[in-house]
Structure formats: C-alpha cells, structure tokens
Design an enzyme around this catalytic site. Structure first.
Site, PDB file in Angstrom:
ATOM      1  N   ARG A  78       0.848  -1.041  -0.020  1.00 49.99           N
ATOM      2  CA  ARG A  78       0.278   0.124   0.305  1.00 49.99           C
ATOM      3  C   ARG A  78       1.192   1.103  -0.331  1.00 49.99           C
ATOM      4  O   ARG A  78       0.356   2.341  -0.514  1.00 49.99           O
ATOM      5  CB  ARG A  78      -1.159  -0.071   0.991  1.00 49.99           C
ATOM      6  CG  ARG A  78      -1.627   1.273   1.175  1.00 49.99           C
ATOM      7  CD  ARG A  78      -2.552   1.501   2.011  1.00 49.99           C
ATOM      8  NE  ARG A  78      -1.861   1.485   3.460  1.00 49.99           N
ATOM      9  CZ  ARG A  78      -2.144   1.946   4.914  1.00 49.99           C
ATOM     10  NH1 ARG A  78      -3.867   2.323   4.865  1.00 49.99           N
ATOM     11  NH2 ARG A  78      -1.309   1.931   5.656  1.00 49.99           N
ATOM     12  N   TYR A  96      -5.620   9.946   0.161  1.00 47.00           N
ATOM     13  CA  TYR A  96      -5.507   9.024   0.740  1.00 47.00           C
ATOM     14  C   TYR A  96      -7.035   8.545   0.939  1.00 47.00           C
ATOM     15  O   TYR A  96      -7.016   8.590   2.303  1.00 47.00           O
ATOM     16  CB  TYR A  96      -4.520   7.750  -0.024  1.00 47.00           C
ATOM     17  CG  TYR A  96      -4.771   6.912   1.330  1.00 47.00           C
ATOM     18  CD1 TYR A  96      -4.791   5.856   1.721  1.00 47.00           C
ATOM     19  CD2 TYR A  96      -3.620   7.822   2.371  1.00 47.00           C
ATOM     20  CE1 TYR A  96      -4.733   5.258   2.778  1.00 47.00           C
ATOM     21  CE2 TYR A  96      -3.696   6.594   4.160  1.00 47.00           C
ATOM     22  CZ  TYR A  96      -3.999   5.768   3.829  1.00 47.00           C
ATOM     23  OH  TYR A  96      -4.110   5.020   4.815  1.00 47.00           O
ATOM     24  N   PHE A 188       3.606   2.686   6.714  1.00 43.81           N
ATOM     25  CA  PHE A 188       4.325   3.747   5.399  1.00 43.81           C
ATOM     26  C   PHE A 188       3.267   5.229   6.072  1.00 43.81           C
ATOM     27  O   PHE A 188       4.124   6.450   6.694  1.00 43.81           O
ATOM     28  CB  PHE A 188       3.478   3.820   3.990  1.00 43.81           C
ATOM     29  CG  PHE A 188       3.522   5.240   3.327  1.00 43.81           C
ATOM     30  CD1 PHE A 188       4.902   4.997   2.247  1.00 43.81           C
ATOM     31  CD2 PHE A 188       2.575   5.754   3.648  1.00 43.81           C
ATOM     32  CE1 PHE A 188       4.825   5.931   1.746  1.00 43.81           C
ATOM     33  CE2 PHE A 188       2.573   7.189   2.120  1.00 43.81           C
ATOM     34  CZ  PHE A 188       4.050   7.261   1.762  1.00 43.81           C
ATOM     35  N   ASP A 189       2.229   5.157   6.454  1.00 50.39           N
ATOM     36  CA  ASP A 189       1.789   6.662   7.266  1.00 50.39           C
ATOM     37  C   ASP A 189       2.023   6.721   8.037  1.00 50.39           C
ATOM     38  O   ASP A 189       2.021   7.951   8.965  1.00 50.39           O
ATOM     39  CB  ASP A 189      -0.134   5.380   8.250  1.00 50.39           C
ATOM     40  CG  ASP A 189      -0.609   4.858   6.389  1.00 50.39           C
ATOM     41  OD1 ASP A 189      -0.410   4.272   5.825  1.00 50.39           O
ATOM     42  OD2 ASP A 189      -1.949   5.415   6.403  1.00 50.39           O
ATOM     43  N   THR A 190       2.554   5.579   9.112  1.00 50.26           N
ATOM     44  CA  THR A 190       3.203   6.014  10.097  1.00 50.26           C
ATOM     45  C   THR A 190       4.021   7.201  10.239  1.00 50.26           C
ATOM     46  O   THR A 190       4.586   7.837  10.866  1.00 50.26           O
ATOM     47  CB  THR A 190       3.257   4.691  11.320  1.00 50.26           C
ATOM     48  OG1 THR A 190       1.647   3.627  11.684  1.00 50.26           O
ATOM     49  CG2 THR A 190       3.568   5.279  12.584  1.00 50.26           C
TER      50      THR A 190
END
Length: 238
Positions: A78, A96, A188-190
């Site tokens: 992702r 997103y 990736f988000d964190t």
C-alpha cells in the site's frame, strides 16, 4: 483565489478489490460532485491485483473521463502504491482513503480546507479524538489503542491516530517527505506522520465516523509486528 484554483487528487490503493471497487468509486464521485468545491480527480492505485480489478479500473476511467484515473503497479504494498501515485501527481492536495470507505466522507471537506486555507501541511482522520464515532470489534480496538500508546511512549508525538486510512498532504510536503519514508507497506502512514512532525510540519486531525469493514483481508498480527519493527527503526534514526 477561487476554490476552483485548487486541485485535489484522491488516491484509493487497492489489491484484488473487484467486489467493492466500482460501488465505492461511484459513491466517492457522487460525494465529490456534491460537496467538493475544488477541482478533483479520483486515482485508483492498483498494486498487483490478480482478479478483475484492473479491468474495472479501465472501465471506470472510460466511464468517467477526467474524473477517474488509475495507476497500475506490478509490485504489492500500500505504501508503494501511495508513494507512486502521490509523487506523480501535479495536484495541490494529495489524499488517500481506503476502498471500503470505512471513514465517513463528511470528514473530507474540513480535511481539505485545513490544508488549503490554513498553514497545515498534512491532515489525518482520527478515531481517537473527542467527537469520533467508531464501530469495530473489541480486539481491533484494543490493538489500535495499544499501538498508538506505544507510539506516544516512544516519540511523544502530538497526533493521536497514526493508522486511520484517511489522510491528505500538500504536494510540496509530499515531494519533501516521501523520499525520507522507507516503508512500502502498512507502516508508511505512521512513518510519514512521525517524520513530518520531527521536521516541524503542522498536522491537522479531524475526528471521524468510522465503521470497520468485516471483510478486510489485512492480517492484523503480522501487520502489527511489522509496525512495531518500523517504530524501532524510526526511533533509532532509520
């Protein structure tokens, strides 16, 4: 500047989502037509699907030219899908959201407004703020709260919910920050939020209404372990 002077790309990363992709994209498009005052485009980022997802993406692009586009990646991840779609985009604001639309779309206009009309560079939905309404199984709730508590112990950050699949970033911040993010999967988000805050970027949080997708294919334990390893790496300066 008029609202139409701003452009927004909303990226939906997908992997084998033939069952709900069309329905979700049409619902998002209807919402944007009714509620988004900026120029917008939906980009489906297909990272390695082996079902009918790529064909559905083609069909949606043909059905809604200029409004729906897609990016095909052969490699999965992702984070990799977001990295590719965001860095290729020329839109002012890059968003997103998860394909299941678990986050109520009513949170999108205030998220966009904070980045366009204030000095925030990133925005994220929060399921842990006052005012959030969350419906999910107790096991996932406990894992999420424990994970976010661990982040706070390690980093003393300001944002509350690192993992909500509902985020936005200015193109300038994306161009500067994404090359610093090493993870290509769920962490990736964190990592993006932590490295943004470390460098002084202001992060806007909006409380969301969020309903768990019981059909999710995310492997909770495996993902949690990868996230913990990612936290240790970032804490050690990686």
């Amino acid at each position: 500047m008029a609202h139409t002077d701003y452009s927004v790309d909303i990226v939906i990363p997908v992997l084998n989502e033939e069952q709900q992709l069309e329905q979700s994209v049409v619902a998002l498009r209807d919402f944007l037509q009714a509620s988004c005052p900026y120029r917008w485009r939906i980009v489906v980022a297909d990272n390695g699907s082996t079902d009918r997802t790529p064909q559905i993406c083609h069909d949606l692009r043909s059905r809604f030219p200029g409004e729906v586009d897609f990016e095909r990646l052969e490699q999965r991840g992702r984070g990799r899908a977001l990295r590719t779609a965001w860095l290729k985009s020329s839109a002012d604001i890059l968003c997103y959201m998860d394909v299941d639309l678990s986050t109520n779309l009513r949170a999108l206009p205030p998220l966009l407004a904070a980045l366009i009309h204030s000095d925030y560079s990133l925005g994220t939905g929060s399921r842990l703020m006052h005012g959030a309404i969350v419906t999910r199984q107790w096991k996932r709730e406990m894992i999420s709260r424990a994970y976010n508590l661990l982040i706070r112990v390690l980093f003393w950050h300001r944002f509350r919910d690192a993992q909500c699949g509902f985020k936005a970033i200015t193109r300038q911040a994306a161009q500067e920050l994404i090359p610093m993010v090493r993870d290509n999967e769920w962490f990736f988000d964190t990592e993006l939020l932590l490295k943004a805050e470390r460098r002084g970027y202001r992060i806007f949080e909006v409380p969301v209404e969020w309903i768990e997708d019981l059909g999710t294919t995310v492997k909770i334990v495996k993902t949690a372990w990868q996230d913990i390893k990612g936290l240790v790496r970032v804490r050690l300066g990686g």
